[in-house]
Design a protein around this motif. Structure first.
Motif, short mmCIF file in Angstrom:
data_model
loop_
_atom_site.label_atom_id
_atom_site.label_comp_id
_atom_site.label_asym_id
_atom_site.label_seq_id
_atom_site.Cartn_x
_atom_site.Cartn_y
_atom_site.Cartn_z
N ASP A 220 0.85 -1.19 0.00
CA ASP A 220 0.00 0.00 0.00
C ASP A 220 0.89 1.25 0.00
O ASP A 220 1.58 1.52 0.98
CB ASP A 220 -0.90 -0.01 1.24
CG ASP A 220 -1.97 1.06 1.18
OD1 ASP A 220 -1.85 1.99 0.36
OD2 ASP A 220 -2.93 0.98 1.97
N GLU B 145 0.10 4.31 0.31
CA GLU B 145 -0.33 5.30 1.29
C GLU B 145 0.29 5.02 2.66
O GLU B 145 0.57 5.94 3.43
CB GLU B 145 -1.85 5.32 1.39
CG GLU B 145 -2.41 6.43 2.27
CD GLU B 145 -1.97 7.81 1.81
OE1 GLU B 145 -1.70 8.66 2.69
OE2 GLU B 145 -1.84 8.04 0.58
N LEU B 146 0.51 3.74 2.97
CA LEU B 146 1.17 3.40 4.24
C LEU B 146 2.59 3.94 4.26
O LEU B 146 3.03 4.53 5.26
CB LEU B 146 1.16 1.89 4.44
CG LEU B 146 1.93 1.39 5.68
CD1 LEU B 146 1.30 1.93 6.95
CD2 LEU B 146 1.99 -0.14 5.70
N SER C 48 2.55 7.65 4.72
CA SER C 48 2.29 8.02 6.12
C SER C 48 3.53 7.80 6.98
O SER C 48 3.79 8.58 7.91
CB SER C 48 1.11 7.21 6.66
OG SER C 48 1.43 5.83 6.77
N THR D 161 -5.13 9.72 6.49
CA THR D 161 -4.09 8.69 6.63
C THR D 161 -2.72 9.34 6.76
O THR D 161 -1.73 8.83 6.23
CB THR D 161 -4.12 7.73 5.42
OG1 THR D 161 -3.90 8.48 4.21
CG2 THR D 161 -5.44 7.01 5.32
N TRP D 162 -2.66 10.44 7.48
CA TRP D 162 -1.45 11.27 7.51
C TRP D 162 -0.29 10.56 8.17
O TRP D 162 0.87 10.75 7.79
CB TRP D 162 -1.75 12.58 8.20
CG TRP D 162 -0.84 13.70 7.82
CD1 TRP D 162 -0.80 14.36 6.63
CD2 TRP D 162 0.17 14.29 8.64
NE1 TRP D 162 0.16 15.34 6.65
CE2 TRP D 162 0.77 15.32 7.87
CE3 TRP D 162 0.62 14.08 9.93
CZ2 TRP D 162 1.80 16.11 8.35
CZ3 TRP D 162 1.65 14.86 10.43
CH2 TRP D 162 2.24 15.87 9.65
N PRO E 150 0.90 6.61 10.27
CA PRO E 150 0.51 5.19 10.24
C PRO E 150 -0.67 4.84 11.14
O PRO E 150 -1.54 4.04 10.73
CB PRO E 150 1.78 4.47 10.69
CG PRO E 150 2.89 5.37 10.25
CD PRO E 150 2.36 6.75 10.43
N LYS F 236 -3.74 5.75 9.46
CA LYS F 236 -3.98 4.81 8.35
C LYS F 236 -4.61 3.52 8.87
O LYS F 236 -5.56 2.99 8.27
CB LYS F 236 -2.65 4.50 7.66
CG LYS F 236 -2.75 3.48 6.52
CD LYS F 236 -3.52 4.05 5.34
CE LYS F 236 -3.41 3.18 4.10
NZ LYS F 236 -4.02 1.86 4.26
N GLU G 62 -8.19 4.27 9.72
CA GLU G 62 -8.98 4.41 8.49
C GLU G 62 -9.33 3.04 7.91
O GLU G 62 -10.48 2.79 7.51
CB GLU G 62 -8.19 5.23 7.47
CG GLU G 62 -8.90 5.45 6.14
CD GLU G 62 -9.85 6.63 6.18
OE1 GLU G 62 -10.53 6.85 5.16
OE2 GLU G 62 -9.90 7.33 7.21
N ASP G 63 -8.36 2.14 7.85
CA ASP G 63 -8.61 0.80 7.30
C ASP G 63 -9.63 0.04 8.14
O ASP G 63 -10.52 -0.63 7.60
CB ASP G 63 -7.31 0.00 7.23
CG ASP G 63 -6.37 0.50 6.15
OD1 ASP G 63 -6.84 1.20 5.23
OD2 ASP G 63 -5.16 0.22 6.23
N THR H 162 -1.33 -4.55 9.50
CA THR H 162 -0.52 -3.33 9.60
C THR H 162 -0.13 -3.05 11.04
O THR H 162 0.99 -2.62 11.32
CB THR H 162 -1.30 -2.13 9.02
OG1 THR H 162 -1.79 -2.46 7.71
CG2 THR H 162 -0.41 -0.91 8.92
#
Length: 289
Positions: A67, A69-70, A73, A242-243, A245, A248, A251-252, A265
């Motif tokens: 991912d 995005e991870l 972050s 998701t700024w 971890p 994030k 959010e998930d 995660t």
């Protein structure tokens, strides 16, 4: 009988702490580990009669690591940490050294004033600073400085974290300074050593273990960065959902309802935190030697 009861006393004293640790740390950790190896699959053919949890091995870990995005972050968290860690430890050391100077005035009230922000909950502190950053309510020049710009937002978040962490670290270093033998100071003054030179040549080297321990605490705190950016998010478009971890993972799990990926995660994040703790603790041990 009395000797046997005394032998059981330590176990009875630590039993409540062990029970709480098992209930709120170990048990959720084991449950997250189990969830990380599972995924929910739809069953019942085309009609979709329901869903069930199935074992998928390390698939969730692969999805988490793939991912982008991870990783974004994580980079944002590292940037904040690069500002947060040296500023927190540096200011804590500076304040501790200033308060340790002989005949300093208002030492107790100043020490309390520096420590007091640590007692303020992180959410309240973040809201307070958020309104201080907003142009309409800022008393610190928010109408001229964009505190929520794409670059300045890192300084804004780090500032909130530093403000709430300096007091605790200052107390740790100040306590270490107070435990040093006063004969060292007297000998240094007899040799004509100034307060500045004494601080740099005598005090700082002797409290290096305390400084290293504060650095470890601050590094672990940077890994847990959540309250500050999450509270500032409604006030700024620069802070996404998701700024960092932990945002994030939240959010998930609770927005996208992908609990299994969030669990994977989380496990990876815990392993990373343990690795940082291990390296930092080894460094602290070497400093203590």
């Amino acid at each position: 009988m009395a000797a046997r009861n005394r032998a059981k006393l330590p176990y009875l004293l630590v039993a409540p702490a062990v029970a709480l640790l098992t209930l709120f740390v170990v048990a959720p950790g084991v449950y997250a580990l189990v969830l990380s190896f599972q995924a929910r699959k739809v069953v019942g053919g085309l009609l979709g009669g329901g869903s069930k949890l199935v074992f998928v091995g390390f698939d969730n870990y692969g999805l988490a690591l793939a991912d982008p995005e991870l990783w974004s972050s994580i980079m944002r968290m590292v940037l904040v940490a690069l500002l947060f860690i040296p500023a927190t430890v540096g200011f804590a050391l500076l304040f501790a050294l200033l308060l340790d100077v002989p005949r300093v005035r208002f030492a107790r009230s100043t020490r309390l004033a520096i420590f007091l922000p640590y007692a303020v909950p992180g959410v309240i502190a973040s809201l307070m600073w958020g309104f201080m950053y907003l142009p309409a309510t800022s008393p610190i020049g928010g109408d001229h400085i964009d505190f929520f710009g794409s670059t300045t937002v890192f300084f804004s978040v780090a500032n909130v974290a530093v403000w709430g962490s300096v007091g605790f670290n200052m107390i740790v270093i100040f306590t270490a300074l107070r435990s040093l033998p006063s004969e060292l100071y007297e000998a240094a003054r007899i040799d004509g050593c100034s307060e500045l030179r004494m601080a740099l040549r005598v005090k700082v080297p002797l409290v290096l273990p305390a400084i290293a321990m504060c650095t470890l605490f601050t590094a672990l705190a940077s890994l847990q960065l959540f309250n500050e950016p999450n509270t500032l998010r409604p006030l700024s478009n620069a802070v996404s959902s998701t700024w960092v971890p932990l945002m994030k993972i939240y959010e998930d799990a609770f927005v996208d309802s992908d609990v299994n990926k969030a669990a994977a995660t989380s496990v990876l994040f815990v392993l990373a935190a343990l690795a940082v703790s291990f390296v930092a603790s080894r460094t602290v041990s070497r400093v203590n030697r």
